[in-house]
Motif scaffolding. Structure first.
Motif, PDB file in Angstrom:
ATOM      1  N   LEU A 187      34.504  33.812  23.332  1.00 42.42           N
ATOM      2  CA  LEU A 187      34.634  35.185  23.822  1.00 42.42           C
ATOM      3  C   LEU A 187      36.083  35.624  23.990  1.00 42.42           C
ATOM      4  O   LEU A 187      36.378  36.822  23.998  1.00 42.42           O
ATOM      5  CB  LEU A 187      33.898  35.318  25.162  1.00 42.42           C
ATOM      6  N   GLY A 188      36.992  34.660  24.152  1.00 36.64           N
ATOM      7  CA  GLY A 188      38.389  35.025  24.374  1.00 36.64           C
ATOM      8  C   GLY A 188      38.600  35.589  25.762  1.00 36.64           C
ATOM      9  O   GLY A 188      37.828  35.359  26.693  1.00 36.64           O
ATOM     10  N   ALA A 189      39.667  36.363  25.923  1.00 29.34           N
ATOM     11  CA  ALA A 189      40.030  36.909  27.231  1.00 29.34           C
ATOM     12  C   ALA A 189      39.090  38.044  27.626  1.00 29.34           C
ATOM     13  O   ALA A 189      38.810  38.935  26.828  1.00 29.34           O
ATOM     14  CB  ALA A 189      41.478  37.409  27.210  1.00 29.34           C
ATOM     15  N   ALA A 190      38.609  38.009  28.863  1.00 25.61           N
ATOM     16  CA  ALA A 190      37.658  39.009  29.360  1.00 25.61           C
ATOM     17  C   ALA A 190      38.352  40.336  29.644  1.00 25.61           C
ATOM     18  O   ALA A 190      39.500  40.375  30.082  1.00 25.61           O
ATOM     19  CB  ALA A 190      36.976  38.500  30.620  1.00 25.61           C
ATOM     20  N   ILE A 201      34.655  43.432  41.210  1.00 27.25           N
ATOM     21  CA  ILE A 201      35.217  42.278  40.507  1.00 27.25           C
ATOM     22  C   ILE A 201      35.916  41.404  41.533  1.00 27.25           C
ATOM     23  O   ILE A 201      36.988  41.782  42.037  1.00 27.25           O
ATOM     24  CB  ILE A 201      36.217  42.710  39.414  1.00 27.25           C
ATOM     25  N   PRO A 202      35.359  40.262  41.888  1.00 33.94           N
ATOM     26  CA  PRO A 202      35.981  39.400  42.905  1.00 33.94           C
ATOM     27  C   PRO A 202      37.419  39.049  42.544  1.00 33.94           C
ATOM     28  O   PRO A 202      37.712  38.647  41.420  1.00 33.94           O
ATOM     29  CB  PRO A 202      35.089  38.150  42.892  1.00 33.94           C
ATOM     30  N   GLY A 203      38.310  39.265  43.505  1.00 38.03           N
ATOM     31  CA  GLY A 203      39.713  38.951  43.295  1.00 38.03           C
ATOM     32  C   GLY A 203      40.548  40.103  42.790  1.00 38.03           C
ATOM     33  O   GLY A 203      41.781  40.003  42.724  1.00 38.03           O
ATOM     34  N   PHE A 204      39.918  41.225  42.457  1.00 38.36           N
ATOM     35  CA  PHE A 204      40.689  42.357  41.942  1.00 38.36           C
ATOM     36  C   PHE A 204      41.657  42.873  43.005  1.00 38.36           C
ATOM     37  O   PHE A 204      42.758  43.318  42.698  1.00 38.36           O
ATOM     38  CB  PHE A 204      39.749  43.478  41.497  1.00 38.36           C
ATOM     39  N   ASP A 205      41.238  42.791  44.271  1.00 39.96           N
ATOM     40  CA  ASP A 205      42.054  43.316  45.366  1.00 39.96           C
ATOM     41  C   ASP A 205      42.850  42.221  46.068  1.00 39.96           C
ATOM     42  O   ASP A 205      43.260  42.403  47.225  1.00 39.96           O
ATOM     43  CB  ASP A 205      41.176  44.057  46.369  1.00 39.96           C
ATOM     44  N   ARG A 206      43.106  41.116  45.400  1.00 41.09           N
ATOM     45  CA  ARG A 206      43.882  40.055  46.033  1.00 41.09           C
ATOM     46  C   ARG A 206      45.284  40.568  46.346  1.00 41.09           C
ATOM     47  O   ARG A 206      45.846  41.410  45.614  1.00 41.09           O
ATOM     48  CB  ARG A 206      43.931  38.801  45.167  1.00 41.09           C
ATOM     49  N   GLU A 207      45.864  40.066  47.404  1.00 43.70           N
ATOM     50  CA  GLU A 207      47.106  40.646  47.924  1.00 43.70           C
ATOM     51  C   GLU A 207      48.302  40.461  47.001  1.00 43.70           C
ATOM     52  O   GLU A 207      49.249  41.244  47.052  1.00 43.70           O
ATOM     53  CB  GLU A 207      47.403  40.067  49.309  1.00 43.70           C
ATOM     54  N   ASN A 235      48.317  36.641  31.898  1.00 38.46           N
ATOM     55  CA  ASN A 235      47.896  37.751  32.756  1.00 38.46           C
ATOM     56  C   ASN A 235      47.028  38.761  32.021  1.00 38.46           C
ATOM     57  O   ASN A 235      47.209  39.009  30.824  1.00 38.46           O
ATOM     58  CB  ASN A 235      49.109  38.494  33.321  1.00 38.46           C
ATOM     59  N   ALA A 236      46.106  39.345  32.760  1.00 36.97           N
ATOM     60  CA  ALA A 236      45.405  40.548  32.330  1.00 36.97           C
ATOM     61  C   ALA A 236      46.104  41.736  32.974  1.00 36.97           C
ATOM     62  O   ALA A 236      46.568  41.645  34.118  1.00 36.97           O
ATOM     63  CB  ALA A 236      43.949  40.507  32.775  1.00 36.97           C
ATOM     64  N   ASN A 237      46.215  42.830  32.251  1.00 38.15           N
ATOM     65  CA  ASN A 237      46.759  44.035  32.890  1.00 38.15           C
ATOM     66  C   ASN A 237      46.002  45.263  32.409  1.00 38.15           C
ATOM     67  O   ASN A 237      45.421  45.272  31.330  1.00 38.15           O
ATOM     68  CB  ASN A 237      48.269  44.173  32.640  1.00 38.15           C
ATOM     69  N   SER A 238      45.997  46.281  33.244  1.00 37.93           N
ATOM     70  CA  SER A 238      45.444  47.575  32.841  1.00 37.93           C
ATOM     71  C   SER A 238      46.163  48.655  33.629  1.00 37.93           C
ATOM     72  O   SER A 238      46.798  48.388  34.658  1.00 37.93           O
ATOM     73  CB  SER A 238      43.936  47.645  33.097  1.00 37.93           C
ATOM     74  N   ALA A 239      46.050  49.872  33.127  1.00 39.68           N
ATOM     75  CA  ALA A 239      46.526  51.011  33.907  1.00 39.68           C
ATOM     76  C   ALA A 239      45.483  51.324  34.973  1.00 39.68           C
ATOM     77  O   ALA A 239      44.286  51.274  34.716  1.00 39.68           O
ATOM     78  CB  ALA A 239      46.731  52.222  33.005  1.00 39.68           C
ATOM     79  N   LEU A 240      45.941  51.610  36.184  1.00 40.77           N
ATOM     80  CA  LEU A 240      45.094  52.186  37.231  1.00 40.77           C
ATOM     81  C   LEU A 240      45.639  53.570  37.482  1.00 40.77           C
ATOM     82  O   LEU A 240      46.745  53.730  38.017  1.00 40.77           O
ATOM     83  CB  LEU A 240      45.134  51.346  38.505  1.00 40.77           C
ATOM     84  N   ILE A 241      44.876  54.573  37.106  1.00 44.87           N
ATOM     85  CA  ILE A 241      45.423  55.920  37.049  1.00 44.87           C
ATOM     86  C   ILE A 241      44.547  56.915  37.806  1.00 44.87           C
ATOM     87  O   ILE A 241      43.355  56.712  37.986  1.00 44.87           O
ATOM     88  CB  ILE A 241      45.610  56.376  35.592  1.00 44.87           C
ATOM     89  N   VAL A 242      45.194  57.996  38.216  1.00 42.79           N
ATOM     90  CA  VAL A 242      44.569  59.043  39.031  1.00 42.79           C
ATOM     91  C   VAL A 242      44.658  60.359  38.260  1.00 42.79           C
ATOM     92  O   VAL A 242      45.715  60.708  37.721  1.00 42.79           O
ATOM     93  CB  VAL A 242      45.268  59.174  40.392  1.00 42.79           C
ATOM     94  N   HIS A 280      46.674  40.747  36.917  1.00 45.87           N
ATOM     95  CA  HIS A 280      45.956  39.640  37.536  1.00 45.87           C
ATOM     96  C   HIS A 280      46.056  38.428  36.616  1.00 45.87           C
ATOM     97  O   HIS A 280      46.372  38.569  35.430  1.00 45.87           O
ATOM     98  CB  HIS A 280      44.468  39.969  37.715  1.00 45.87           C
ATOM     99  N   LEU A 281      45.744  37.256  37.138  1.00 43.19           N
ATOM    100  CA  LEU A 281      45.627  36.085  36.282  1.00 43.19           C
ATOM    101  C   LEU A 281      44.418  36.268  35.364  1.00 43.19           C
ATOM    102  O   LEU A 281      43.313  36.562  35.829  1.00 43.19           O
ATOM    103  CB  LEU A 281      45.458  34.820  37.119  1.00 43.19           C
ATOM    104  N   GLN A 282      44.623  36.098  34.073  1.00 46.43           N
ATOM    105  CA  GLN A 282      43.526  36.273  33.128  1.00 46.43           C
ATOM    106  C   GLN A 282      42.408  35.272  33.395  1.00 46.43           C
ATOM    107  O   GLN A 282      41.218  35.598  33.278  1.00 46.43           O
ATOM    108  CB  GLN A 282      44.028  36.115  31.687  1.00 46.43           C
ATOM    109  N   SER A 283      42.756  34.059  33.799  1.00 44.88           N
ATOM    110  CA  SER A 283      41.732  33.038  34.053  1.00 44.88           C
ATOM    111  C   SER A 283      40.788  33.461  35.169  1.00 44.88           C
ATOM    112  O   SER A 283      39.577  33.191  35.117  1.00 44.88           O
ATOM    113  CB  SER A 283      42.389  31.699  34.394  1.00 44.88           C
ATOM    114  N   LEU A 284      41.317  34.159  36.182  1.00 42.87           N
ATOM    115  CA  LEU A 284      40.458  34.595  37.282  1.00 42.87           C
ATOM    116  C   LEU A 284      39.598  35.790  36.881  1.00 42.87           C
ATOM    117  O   LEU A 284      38.486  35.949  37.377  1.00 42.87           O
ATOM    118  CB  LEU A 284      41.313  34.917  38.506  1.00 42.87           C
ATOM    119  N   MET A 285      40.103  36.634  35.987  1.00 41.52           N
ATOM    120  CA  MET A 285      39.264  37.704  35.437  1.00 41.52           C
ATOM    121  C   MET A 285      38.143  37.104  34.583  1.00 41.52           C
ATOM    122  O   MET A 285      36.996  37.558  34.621  1.00 41.52           O
ATOM    123  CB  MET A 285      40.105  38.678  34.610  1.00 41.52           C
TER     124      MET A 285
END
Length: 528
Positions: A309-312, A458-464, A361-368, A291-296
């Protein structure tokens, strides 16, 4: 020592304001005092009134008298015991302890053994950190993989090319956590990591720190050999007698610490053939999401940027309708998605940040979560077979490049053709593809459902146009090498250790397990 907890100040406070708050809280007047910050966390529930929350230890004369005047459950006496490494045992040690692997577990095990006079020998299949860094950057640029020195293997281990997060959920009643942080600070890390809630170092800092730790170990009598892979273990009556390296040389040894990391698949295969008790364990697989780090920042801080605080960062979890858990892991604020492959014609990704967390950008693993019931026919190494199948599919899908897909296309199970507002921050080449096709349906549907659920938190996490890339398969070891309470395998002389052996999950917990293993060896064996 007086401990104050839940001491709150605006995030822009000065050092003087913190001292004045301590004086007021303890009613010290003009009494001289010293203090140490034990913990600093962030309270951002009120976006317009964000505060740092402190735990502070204060040293002042007449502590009990001061406390009698104050009735506050957040103020108490404390007396922390310093960490103590055990005295040496009585069992003779004919040869220097051998440590296989120079990741956090191996390095910290070696540091404490060297400090205690055991002269450990560290064997590392990859190269020194500075040379390894060049090899990794060449791989990202040209796609030329060195199977023994890459994002997974080499001095510092897999954690060197990561965000360098130092927080851990491991309960620490012996002071090992603080010892790990102290070692990093004495090697050149900023002192703030000693008390920050979510300390991190960044790849650029870690490369120099691990080299400093190695030099300290050498100065204390330890030694290192690089490009030296453990290829066999030789036993006599179930007791270790030799460690074979590079398929030819035999090193006599009474003790070998297996700190090989979660990606040493050829080593796990060798250990299975040698009859070391092992079992398959649960782990997790999935994708990286950008995602865009600014939107996070806006969603979590209420503003696009905050210099203090730096990047969230975020952490999210969800239980799916199919019963699977999906969650974020190794979140990298202001980071990069990196090609973290270690085997030919297989592709794995990971996340990485530099110290400044400065990418867009912010990134993370989304894992199952997956467990041994998902690969029952493969035995103790079934998780490795499962990982390799996914990584082979990812490599074929992108023809060696990182497959990338927009969330809306992942949801609809079709390849992407163009980016939206979010473009990749990646180390390594990438290409559009149908990332979802890599996975079994239960994983793909879980990820899709999880992103939709996280968008409500988190608003915007599911943006297309959020970007998904895969495959994230190296979240933790798929194997556990069994050990007893004394940290030893039933094959005497073998000490499974760290994340690869199935007893840690991250830099700090692996380092703590390395210290714990060093303690076990010291309690048993006489100094070499």
């Amino acid at each position: 020592m007086i401990r104050i907890t839940q001491l709150k100040l605006p995030i822009a406070h000065t050092e003087k304001e913190l001292e004045q708050r301590i004086i007021k809280t303890l009613r010290l007047g003009n009494l001289p005092f010293t203090y140490e910050i034990k913990r600093q966390s962030l309270d951002a529930r009120h976006k317009n009134d964000k505060k740092f929350v402190y735990t502070i230890d204060v040293s002042v004369k007449g502590e009990e008298k001061i406390l009698r005047k104050i009735h506050n459950n957040n103020i108490m006496l404390t007396n922390e015991k310093p960490y103590e490494f055990p005295e040496g045992g009585e069992t003779p040690l004919d040869f220097a302890p051998v440590i296989a692997g120079s990741g956090p577990a191996g390095l910290f095990c070696a540091w404490y053994l060297a400090k205690a006079g055991y002269k450990p020998l560290v064997l590392e299949r990859g190269d020194k950190a500075d040379k390894r860094q060049k090899q990794v950057e060449n791989f990202w640029k040209n796609g030329i993989l060195d199977p023994d020195s890459n994002v997974q293997f080499g001095e510092g281990g897999a954690g060197t090319f990561s965000d360098g997060k130092l927080n851990t959920l491991v309960k620490d009643t012996f002071g090992r956590n603080h010892e790990v942080l102290k070692r990093f600070v004495e090697a050149g890390a900023p002192e703030e990591i000693l008390y920050q809630q979510k300390p991190h170092l960044g790849t650029d800092v870690l490369v120099s720190l691990v080299q400093t730790l190695r030099r300290q170990i050498e100065e204390m009598g330890g030694s290192f050999r690089f490009r030296t892979q453990v290829t066999d273990l030789i036993f006599e009556n179930d007791r270790l007698s030799f460690v074979e390296v590079n398929h030819k040389e035999r090193i006599p040894a009474n003790v070998c610490v297996l700190a090989v990391g979660h990606s040493a698949r050829d080593t796990f295969s060798m250990l299975a053939k040698r009859g070391l008790p092992m079992e398959a364990k649960s782990f997790a697989v999935g994708v990286r999401i950008e995602h865009l780090q600014s939107l996070m920042n806006l969603a979590l801080y209420g503003e696009y940027e905050n210099e203090i605080l730096g990047a969230a960062s975020y952490k999210v979890t969800h239980t799916c309708e199919n019963g699977r858990g999906v969650y974020s892991f190794c979140m990298c604020p202001g980071g990069y998605v990196v090609n973290a492959s270690s085997e030919e014609e297989m592709l794995a990704v990971n996340g990485m940040s530099y110290q400044n967390r400065g990418s867009k950008n912010a990134n993370s693993a989304l894992i199952v979560t997956v467990n041994p019931s998902d690969f029952p026919e493969e035995g103790p190494l079934g998780g490795i077979v499962f990982q390799r199948n996914l990584e082979r599919a990812a490599w074929k899908l992108g023809n060696g490049k990182i497959p990338v897909q927009l969330y809306k296309d992942f949801r609809e199970n079709v390849p992407s053709k163009e980016f939206g507002e979010i473009t990749p921050c990646m180390k390594g080449e990438y290409t559009f593809a149908n990332v979802r096709s890599i996975f079994p349906e239960y994983i793909g549907s879980s990820i899709s459902e999880g992103i939709a659920a996280f968008g409500k938190k988190i608003p915007g996490f599911d943006r297309e146009d959020a970007l998904l890339s895969g495959v994230e398969s190296r979240t933790s070891s798929p194997v556990r090498i069994l050990r007893n309470r004394e940290m030893e395998s039933e094959k005497q002389g073998i000490y499974p250790c760290g994340e690869g052996a199935g007893y840690a999950g991250g830099i700090t917990s692996a380092a703590m397990d390395g210290i714990k293993t060093a303690e076990a060896i010291a309690r048993k064996y006489r100094k070499f």
